[in-house]
Structures are given as C-alpha cells and as structure tokens.
Design an enzyme around this catalytic site. Structure first.
Site, PDB file in Angstrom:
ATOM      1  N   SER A 137       8.251 -41.551 -40.714  1.00 50.46           N
ATOM      2  CA  SER A 137       9.073 -42.543 -40.003  1.00 50.46           C
ATOM      3  C   SER A 137       8.833 -42.689 -38.511  1.00 50.46           C
ATOM      4  CB  SER A 137      10.551 -42.243 -40.226  1.00 50.46           C
ATOM      5  OG  SER A 137      10.931 -42.764 -41.468  1.00 50.46           O
ATOM      6  N   LYS A 164      16.748 -43.374 -31.424  1.00 52.26           N
ATOM      7  CA  LYS A 164      17.057 -43.772 -32.785  1.00 52.26           C
ATOM      8  C   LYS A 164      18.528 -43.456 -33.024  1.00 52.26           C
ATOM      9  CE  LYS A 164      15.128 -42.988 -37.428  1.00 52.26           C
ATOM     10  NZ  LYS A 164      14.119 -42.231 -38.197  1.00 52.26           N
ATOM     11  N   SER A 223      11.175 -45.390 -40.750  1.00 56.72           N
ATOM     12  CA  SER A 223      12.528 -45.835 -40.517  1.00 56.72           C
ATOM     13  C   SER A 223      12.889 -45.952 -39.034  1.00 56.72           C
ATOM     14  CB  SER A 223      13.487 -44.841 -41.175  1.00 56.72           C
ATOM     15  OG  SER A 223      13.354 -43.556 -40.560  1.00 56.72           O
TER      16      SER A 223
HETATM   17  N1  GLN Z   1       9.611 -43.825 -45.587  1.00 54.25           N
HETATM   18  C1  GLN Z   1       9.954 -42.481 -45.950  1.00 54.25           C
HETATM   19  C2  GLN Z   1      11.231 -42.478 -46.749  1.00 54.25           C
HETATM   20  O1  GLN Z   1      11.811 -43.507 -46.913  1.00 54.25           O
HETATM   21  C3  GLN Z   1      10.038 -41.625 -44.742  1.00 54.25           C
HETATM   22  C4  GLN Z   1      11.348 -41.657 -44.061  1.00 54.25           C
HETATM   23  C5  GLN Z   1      11.389 -40.831 -42.814  1.00 54.25           C
HETATM   24  O2  GLN Z   1      10.384 -40.274 -42.379  1.00 54.25           O
HETATM   25  N2  GLN Z   1      12.567 -40.718 -42.278  1.00 54.25           N
HETATM   26  O3  GLN Z   1      11.667 -41.467 -47.206  1.00 54.25           O
END
Ligand code: GLN
Length: 545
Positions: A250, A151, A226
C-alpha cells in the site's frame, strides 16, 4: 469444503464475526468467498512436511505473556473505589465521541467548528469546497501552513482519524502515533489527514467510505491504494511528503502509480504505536515523497525503537551496507517477476532501468523466487485472519460506530479471516499459509546469501500493469487482490523495499520499480536508489495539475 463453501457456512461465519447480512449480501459474499477460497486452495498442493510455520518475522522476539491463571477478581466496591464519578454502580468515563473538533480549522472555507452531528455535512462541504482537493485526497485539514500529510490511519491527537471508515468517522484520538510525534518534534507540521481505503484494505483507494481518490496524472485512473491520498497529495504538490502504511503493497503501489518514491520499511523499523492496525505481523509504516533523498531524510526521523511497540527495534543505528563502490553491489532479477503475466511496457521500463544500473557498474544476476507465486494465496489467509482479529474491537462500544458501519470489503475480509482460522479449517487454511510463508522467506534468504551466487538487492516491477482505471476492478475482489502479486511477498518476509519511478506508459501514466533488500538494509536501498536517480530524470516529472 473450500470452493464448495455454502450460503449456510457464510451465514455461520458472519454470526461468529458478529456481522448481520441481508439476503442479497449473503448471496454476493457466498459467491465471492467461494472464488477466493477456490483460489487459495492452490496451497493444497504445496509440500510443507517438516516446515515450521511463521507467525512473525522480527528477530529476537521473546514471548512475554504468562499463562492464564484463574484467581479471584476485584469486588465491585473495590473496582469502583478509585473512580472519580460513579452512577448506579458504574464508572463514568469521559466521552470519546461528541467532543468539539478543536484542531480542524475551517478558515476561509467557512465550515464552522463542526460538531459531531454534522460530520457528514462537514465531509461534504470540505470535499466539494476545497479547490485543491479535486483529487479527493484530503479528509481533514489540520494546519494550513503545514508540510506533511498523514494517511488517516495515523492517530493525530484531537484531530479526527477515520482510517477511511465510517466506523471511525467521528473518532478523535486522545494521543498521536509515535511517528507523527517524532515528525512534529523534528519540526514537520501536519497539514492534512489523507484519504485511504477503509482500514487500508485495497489497491485502488476505491474502498474508502469517503469516496475514491483520483490520480493527478489522469483523473480517470486510480492513484493506487491503499495509501491513495498520500500519493495523490504528494504528486499534486499539496504536501512535500506523506506517511503511509504498507501491509501488502500500500505504499509501493500508490507511489509507483503516481511517479513517486515510496519506502516500505523493514518490519519493526518504525513504531506501529498509534496506527490503526490492519494485519499486525505485516503492517509496516513508511513514507512517500518525490525523491529518494527526501524519503531517506524523513525515514531517519521516524525510525527507531519505541517502548510502546514491542515489535519495534533500533534500525537507523544498525550498520547498513553503505554503498561505496557500485561495482561490488549485486542486483538480483527474479525471473518470476518478469514472466508473461507482466505488461510489456512495464517489463521494458524496468529492464531499461536494469541496463542503466549495469552500465554504471552494478552486477546483474538472474535469480529465482519460486514460491512467490503463492504470495497472494498466503497473504489473503494470513492477512484476513489478522484483520478479523484486529477489527473485532470495533463493536460500537469502545470505538466508533457499530459493526453495521463496516463497508463491504471489511466485511468480506472479516468473514474470510474468521473462516480461515475457525475450528476445523485453520489447519487447512491459516496454518498451511503460515508454513508456505516460511518457504517464501527461505526463497529470499537463499537469494540474499553471502556466498558467490548471492545478491545484495533484488529489483523488479511494483505492479504487473501500469495504473488502471477507477471502476475497472472495483466489482471483482479477486482480480483486485491479484494487483498485489509483486508486492505481498516482501511483507510476508518482513523485508524493506523502495519503490521508485522508472518510466511512463504510452498513455503517459507512471511505471515504478522496487528495490528489495534483506532486513535492515534501508541504507543500501537508499544508496542504490540515489545512484539511479542521479542517472535518470523520471522522478523529476510532475503531472500538470
Ligand atoms: N492491496 C493490499 C490489500 O488490499 C495491500 C493493502 C496494504 O498494504 N495496506 O490487502
């Protein structure tokens, strides 16, 4: 205040956060922040008398800070006495930007060693020129023979690490993150840096400043976020495994949207050193792969105490509850994770998995996590407060470009977090959320208690719906935030969770479930997951790419 938040207040918060807003932005953010604040105000009714706030979940943490002491500072001459070069009374430091990109190979695709002035061109030609990149999963090619993707939040020495944001579009780290180093030492090669929502803010990949990643199962759908590029790249067979980070889901959400296995580690099991911080008390690095066995192998390479991250501890050596007889393992099914808000197909797929496990000797038991319904409200106060603090360092001087380069989602979170922790509001919002966080943790502790009614593992869906379409929720932040309703509580409690495939929707889109365990129970999750994968074939299905 709260849901009656005004334009003037948003303007004030923007000023505190050093963000310039246009009139149009101000209008839009006022409306969106009003909606979100209205939603989180549900915490007003939660009773927290006598409840201690939780700011971090690691056991055995000690505060190593000393009190501030006012004292004499160095004189200018003393400060400069060690400098290699001095101009006009200032240090001259090596530029962190505008270096060549030594490790980014252009190879047959004919993009010459791009200089920074041409980075955007570089992105475009890369994105349109890579035939295997039709999912927009890859941001940077590193080594054509490599096997792992990271990532783009993971720093890789000398290779652009953008965190999916324009702010860092030319950032070349001087060092690699600990987990990248550990993998490379073990023989893994870094092949690609992978697309993600900017700063890991998002559930769909659509917040990447470099375009959305598509789901290899159906390109009209999001691969989840994400860690969207991580999941898409593994699903499309571009890499064997990929790293990701899970602050609120994410890793698990994209793994489940792409028919993959994703591990969110216990908070503290993997070093966060050299990974761009999102929300420091929640961030958990992890890995996405095709099978539990593969994910387990990679986790063991990455895990362990790192002197450079004070919140990391030795985990692999901890005795996991290694599974010897399935009959002794009790699986808890939280009734709140199966209520009427959950899509029917998801519920059926996960319940079928439960039945398979039951038939094979696991004990199944209904449990309750009554405060999990406050998870999103708590998460969007704690997380945004930490985000606003972590993103404070991107001032255009120390790293990357200025604050005007932040995308809309980052700005929204910075403002919300600045507001939630600002003088006059922090007791109502941030501090209150920290107390309800304790209640959420206590629910898990109760479920995992060692007496007769306790369970060893909790099982539930990852997402309340199958994958959704690109664009479907993009303009409605609150609806997007609600996609994480089943994942955020795990982060608030610092627990490990393993997402794994358990079926398909009628539109041939993957459905995933998650196994949640007590802190440091990764070994148990792997054991249960491996038993499940020996009984089912979902994880062997691949998209036609
Ligand atoms: N979807 C969640 C957010 O937008 C989790 C993001 C993540 O785990 N990095 O905060």
């Amino acid at each position: 205040m709260g849901s009656s938040i005004t334009k003037q207040q948003v303007q004030h918060v923007a000023k505190l956060a050093n963000l310039q807003l246009s009139e149009e932005e101000l209008e839009l953010y006022t409306k969106q922040i009003k909606d979100i604040v209205g939603y989180v105000e549900q915490l007003d009714k939660v009773k927290v008398d006598g409840v201690k706030p939780t700011y971090q979940t690691l056991d055995g943490m000690v505060n190593v800070w000393r009190e501030d002491e006012v004292g004499m500072s160095l004189s200018q001459n003393e400060a400069l006495s060690q400098a290699k070069r001095i101009v006009d009374g200032y240090f001259v430091a090596a530029p962190a930007l505008r270096l060549p990109l030594p490790l980014i190979k252009s190879g047959r695709r004919g993009v010459a060693s791009a200089e920074f002035g041409r980075t955007s061109e570089f992105f475009q030609s890369k994105n349109s020129g890579l035939s295997e990149n039709k999912y927009n999963a890859i941001l940077t090619e590193v080594d054509e023979k490599g096997a792992v993707g990271h990532k783009d939040l993971f720093l890789t020495k000398g290779v652009r690490s953008s965190a999916g944001s324009n702010v860092l579009r030319e950032y070349l780290p001087q060092y690699s993150s600990t987990v990248v180093e550990l993998l490379e030492k073990a023989g893994f090669k870094t092949k690609y840096k992978l697309n993600c929502d900017a700063w890991a803010h998002g559930s769909s990949g659509e917040n990447s400043d470099f375009g959305s990643t598509k789901n290899p199962w159906n390109e009209e759908f999001t691969p989840g976020g994400s860690s969207s590029g991580s999941a898409a790249a593994v699903a499309a067979g571009l890499v064997d495994v990929a790293t990701g980070t899970d602050t609120g889901g994410s890793i698990r959400l994209p793994a489940s949207f792409c028919n993959l296995v994703g591990l969110k580690s216990t908070y503290g099991a993997l070093s966060r050193y050299g990974i761009v911080a999102m929300a420091s008390s929640l961030d958990s690095p992890g890995v996405i792969g095709k099978s539990v066995r593969e994910v387990k192998k990679v986790f063991k390479v990455m895990a362990g105490k790192d002197e450079r991250d004070a919140t990391s501890l030795d985990s692999v050596k901890r005795p996991g509850l290694v599974l010897t007889r399935p009959g002794i393992i009790r699986i808890g099914i939280p009734k709140e994770y199966f209520d009427k808000g959950i899509d029917l197909e998801v519920r059926q797929a996960v319940m079928t998995a439960v039945k398979i496990l039951e038939k094979n000797g696991f004990k199944i038991q209904e449990i309750s996590l009554p405060n999990s319904k406050y998870g999103i409200a708590v998460y969007y106060l704690v997380q945004t407060t930490e985000v606003s603090s972590n993103l404070g360092r991107y001032d255009g001087i120390r790293y990357g470009f200025g604050r005007e380069s932040f995308g809309a989602e980052a700005k929204r979170r910075i403002m919300l977090g600045t507001f939630a922790s600002s003088a006059g509001y922090s007791a109502k919002f941030f501090e209150k959320a920290a107390k309800v966080r304790t209640l959420i943790i206590q629910d898990f502790e109760k479920a995992f208690n060692s007496s007769a009614d306790g369970v060893d593992v909790i099982l539930g869906p990852v997402s309340s719906t199958p994958p959704f379409k690109l664009g479907e929720k993009a303009n409605d932040p609150l609806t997007m935030y609600l996609s994480d309703i089943l994942t955020v509580s795990v982060n608030l409690a610092g627990l490990p969770a393993l997402a794994l495939p358990c079926g398909f929707s009628k539109h041939n889109l993957p459905i995933g479930m998650q196994l949640i365990g007590p802190r440091w129970s990764e070994n148990l999750l792997f054991d249960v997951g491996e038993v499940y994968q020996s009984l089912t074939k979902w994880h062997t299905k691949k998209p036609q790419v």
